[in-house]
Design an enzyme around this catalytic site. Structure first.
Site, PDB file in Angstrom:
ATOM      1  N   ASP A 147      43.299  58.241  49.896  1.00 49.95           N
ATOM      2  CA  ASP A 147      44.366  57.693  50.764  1.00 49.95           C
ATOM      3  C   ASP A 147      45.017  58.843  51.025  1.00 49.95           C
ATOM      4  O   ASP A 147      45.746  59.825  50.178  1.00 49.95           O
ATOM      5  CB  ASP A 147      45.296  56.922  49.901  1.00 49.95           C
ATOM      6  CG  ASP A 147      46.500  56.660  50.456  1.00 49.95           C
ATOM      7  OD1 ASP A 147      47.488  56.617  49.789  1.00 49.95           O
ATOM      8  OD2 ASP A 147      46.454  56.435  51.699  1.00 49.95           O
TER       9      ASP A 147
ATOM     10  N   ASP B  34      46.508  57.581  58.376  1.00 45.95           N
ATOM     11  CA  ASP B  34      46.823  57.099  57.065  1.00 45.95           C
ATOM     12  C   ASP B  34      45.432  56.340  56.825  1.00 45.95           C
ATOM     13  O   ASP B  34      44.982  55.219  57.281  1.00 45.95           O
ATOM     14  CB  ASP B  34      47.644  55.976  56.974  1.00 45.95           C
ATOM     15  CG  ASP B  34      48.007  55.596  55.647  1.00 45.95           C
ATOM     16  OD1 ASP B  34      48.833  55.038  55.317  1.00 45.95           O
ATOM     17  OD2 ASP B  34      47.147  55.863  54.670  1.00 45.95           O
TER      18      ASP B  34
END
Length: 754
Positions: free
Chosen positions: A89, A270
């Site tokens: 992430d 992201d």
């Protein structure tokens, strides 16, 4: 990270470590299907094993697609190692996994870290708490050895979660954050920084390739970039400020209209988010623009409308990054297509967008900590066949070039004797380009085009009955492709893939493939960035004497969803007028031509008789009647006629075609009808009256001697029923009459061919 999806990728070259990831659904889909997921997890309780690549400098691991919900990859923690599946992430900075001391429902279905079983475990006195978009968690901070493939970070600080809320049903154990250290909630050095500090990676660089609709293939790379995962150059975008993967975005547009980010905004890249997030007001504007309807907390469109929806274009650092509708929609369990746009929950003083997996599946992404920048490039379509079996509305095109497949032995002999390729010529002293066509046994007319840079040559059928260009792909394994030229996309520097697919059904077979863009040449005419289909699966086309089809119908009949080549040639200034014309030779291979941009009068005699189309959008005209020996035998009171260069026969309603066959004394043999060749000269002409002008078709034109020694009749019934009496005038008719297709004035011109 918004807990709505994840990614996976790989690494190569000298000290790059490749980590495959698995693809999964958004968290909302996970929660909706949690009962199914729990059953799946119980049945698949085994964890994935780690396999090392043959190259000792690389580490690769098998991944599991947990019901197509999220991308996950393996890491280990402790000594001996304990295995976990985590999300990689870029939206957060901490590594955490569940502790054996966790007792809530989330932990009951996940792997828990057993600290007492690790000889290298060290506790701390710190606690941490993280709140995500879909829940929160609390835990303690600890230290231990963490491995990502062959990469080892010793004494790595990480979190052990003890409490969770809102995370029920998540198909991974924890999260491995890859953002800057200032975003860490555990207060230590993130694993990416430790890997660089401890010499495990040569450069502070990571990169992602996210596969599209495929279980395997996604990778995360540490320490460098593998160029085989993207095409073209990496476009580098400086961060707004070191400390967050946030860049300046110029605008967001659809159909050349700015729909958001007017005057510039911020974009967070992201990998831990599935949806594209933005301000509520602007998200609602986009949803209205594409006609999405609310249902609960989501917005939907009919899946049948997806191919008609526009791409959304994100312009970053002056470069356009289009995301097609097929990428921002997904068919869910209701049968409708869900839109991957969502409002940012927290209000922000600056307009901010979050570019997630939807965006990153289209574009290979590099996160360069050493230079505080992000690199983006078109991802290669490594999963070239992944999308081809999605549902598509088939093109019902009747009877394309099938008529003499029963005589393919004779055809194959002919092709062996005439294996040459055609050259293109231009009409002297004119603005008309006239590519040559070849007449193959009175069945089909083929001409040469090239696709790509450098050009790859194909023989195609120029077809007024369809609108799309397609040729076979190098990935095609059907029998048809084994004897035809195949497009090698990796050899073309101008090739650009899309995530769209195409499916066509013809009278004699079907094909499926993907949509791509490249430079196409027809003689001296050049169409850049031309949309076309690459077929990867065919059935029923064995024996076809051409590689593909170049459609010349109106754009509304396109199944690739783009601008047909004729329109692009006009738009790009290659031709002066939206006009093309055909001269089809009789009984000889050479002499046939297709003209673009105008008409060469030397190919016909008399005046052109112009016939208006019934409606713009299809080469369909009104026909007055069909008669034989001055008796009306069909089209009594008028009917419709489609002028189709992609059809060899004349096709009509079954009852009326049978009547014509009886009148000329044809007898059935299998699915075809024949007469003795000795009587052909005594058979009457058949007159087609169009716009008050008679167009006679002599018996010598509507019959052909085949390998049995008898004469085959070029009339056939249309295989699909129509509410209006409709006839298709194929090459049998067009060999007699020079034909002009005038898009600019929505009309067809006919004259006696010389």
């Amino acid at each position: 990270m918004k807990w709505l999806g994840i990614l996976g990728l790989l690494a190569l070259s000298e000290c790059i470590v490749i980590m495959p990831l698995t693809k999964t659904k958004t968290m909302r889909e996970v929660l909706r299907e949690r009962n199914l997921l729990n059953n799946f997890l119980e049945e698949q309780a085994n964890r994935l094993s780690d396999d090392s690549a043959s190259d000792p400098k690389l580490s690769t691991h098998p991944l599991r697609n947990a019901l197509d919900m999220v991308y996950v990859g393996n890491i280990t923690i402790g000594t001996p190692p304990q295995k976990f599946q985590v999300v990689f992430d870029t939206g957060s900075s901490d590594l955490w996994v569940p502790s054996v001391l966790c007792s809530n429902q989330f932990c009951s279905s996940h792997v828990l870290f057993r600290h007492l079983e690790s000889s290298t475990f060290r506790p701390t006195q710190k606690t941490f708490s993280i709140e995500y978009g879909s829940g929160r968690m609390k835990g303690v901070v600890a230290r231990d050895t963490v491995r990502i493939g062959d990469l080892v970070s010793t004494d790595q600080q990480f979190g052990l979660s003890l409490e969770h809320s809102g995370f029920k049903g998540m198909p991974f154990d924890g999260v491995l954050g890859l953002n800057y250290p200032n975003f860490s909630f555990t207060g230590g050095t993130p694993i990416f920084d430790n890997l660089k500090n401890q010499g495990a990676i040569p450069e502070p660089v990571l990169a992602f390739y996210l596969s599209k609709s495929k279980l395997e293939g996604s990778v995360v790379m540490f320490g460098g970039v593998d160029k085989s995962y993207y095409q073209g150059a990496l476009n580098w975008v400086p961060l707004i400020q070191a400390g967050d993967w946030r860049v300046h975005m110029d605008r967001i547009s659809m159909k050349r209209q700015v729909v958001a980010c007017s005057g510039g905004c911020e974009a967070i890249v992201d990998t831990g988010t599935s949806l594209i997030h933005g301000p509520r007001r602007l998200i609602n504007k986009i949803l209205r623009f594409i006609g999405a309807m609310p249902r609960g907390s989501k917005h939907y469109v009919s899946c049948s409308a997806v191919n008609d929806l526009p791409s959304i274009i994100f312009t970053i650092n002056g470069i356009n990054y289009p995301v097609p509708a097929q990428a921002y929609t997904i068919k869910d369990s209701t049968g409708d297509c869900y839109i991957f746009f969502k409002q940012i929950r927290a209000s922000r003083s600056t307009e901010t967008w979050i570019l997630s997996d939807i965006f990153l599946r289209q574009y290979f992404s590099v996160f360069d900590r050493g230079n505080d920048r992000i690199g983006l490039a078109q991802a290669l379509l490594l999963c070239f066949l992944c999308h081809i079996f999605r549902e598509r509305i088939p093109l019902m095109k009747v009877k394309t070039v099938r008529n003499i497949l029963s005589e393919k032995i004779m055809l194959n002999n002919f092709l062996k004797e005439h294996a040459y390729r055609l050259s293109q010529i231009s009409s002297r002293g004119s603005n008309i380009t006239i590519p040559l066509l070849r007449n193959i046994m009175e069945m089909v007319y083929v001409g040469n085009i090239t696709i790509g840079t450098p050009p790859q040559e194909f023989q195609v059928l120029f077809d007024t009955g369809s609108s799309d260009l397609w040729v076979p792909s190098i990935f095609c394994t059907s029998r048809f492709c084994s004897s035809h030229a195949l497009f090698r996309h990796l050899e073309s520097s101008t090739f650009r893939p899309t995530q769209e697919t195409i499916s066509l059904i013809y009278g004699s077979g079907r094909m499926k493939g993907i949509v791509a863009l490249d430079t196409v040449r027809i003689g001296d005419l050049v169409s850049t960035d031309q949309r076309f289909g690459l077929s990867v699966e065919q059935s029923g086309f064995e024996g076809w004497p051409f590689d593909g089809v170049l459609g010349l119908n109106y754009p509304n009949l396109s199944f690739t969803g783009g601008i047909p080549i004729l329109d692009n040639l006009k738009n790009q200034g290659a031709i002066s007028e939206l006009v093309f014309a055909f001269y089809l030779s009789k009984s000889k291979p050479e002499g046939s031509v297709v003209m673009f941009g105008g008409v060469d009068k030397s190919y016909y005699q008399g005046a052109l008789n112009w016939v208006p189309l019934i409606q713009a959008g299809h080469w369909r005209v009104h026909m007055d009647r069909i008669s034989l020996k001055r008796h009306i035998i069909a089209c009594n009171g008028g009917c419709e006629a489609i002028v189709d260069t992609g059809t060899s026969l004349i096709l009509g309603p079954g009852k009326l075609v049978d009547n014509i066959l009886r009148l000329i004394g044809a007898t059935p043999r299998g699915s075809e009808h024949y007469v003795s060749c000795s009587v052909v000269n005594t058979l009457p002409s058949i007159d087609f009256t169009i716009n008050g002008i008679n167009y006679p078709l002599p018996a010598q034109a509507y019959t052909m001697k085949d390998s049995t020694g008898d004469c085959y009749i070029f009339f056939k019934q249309i295989p699909v029923s129509r509410s209006t009496e409709t006839w298709i005038l194929g090459d049998v008719f067009l060999r007699q009459y020079f034909s002009v297709f005038d898009r600019g004035n929505d009309r067809i011109g006919l004259a006696q061919a010389v």
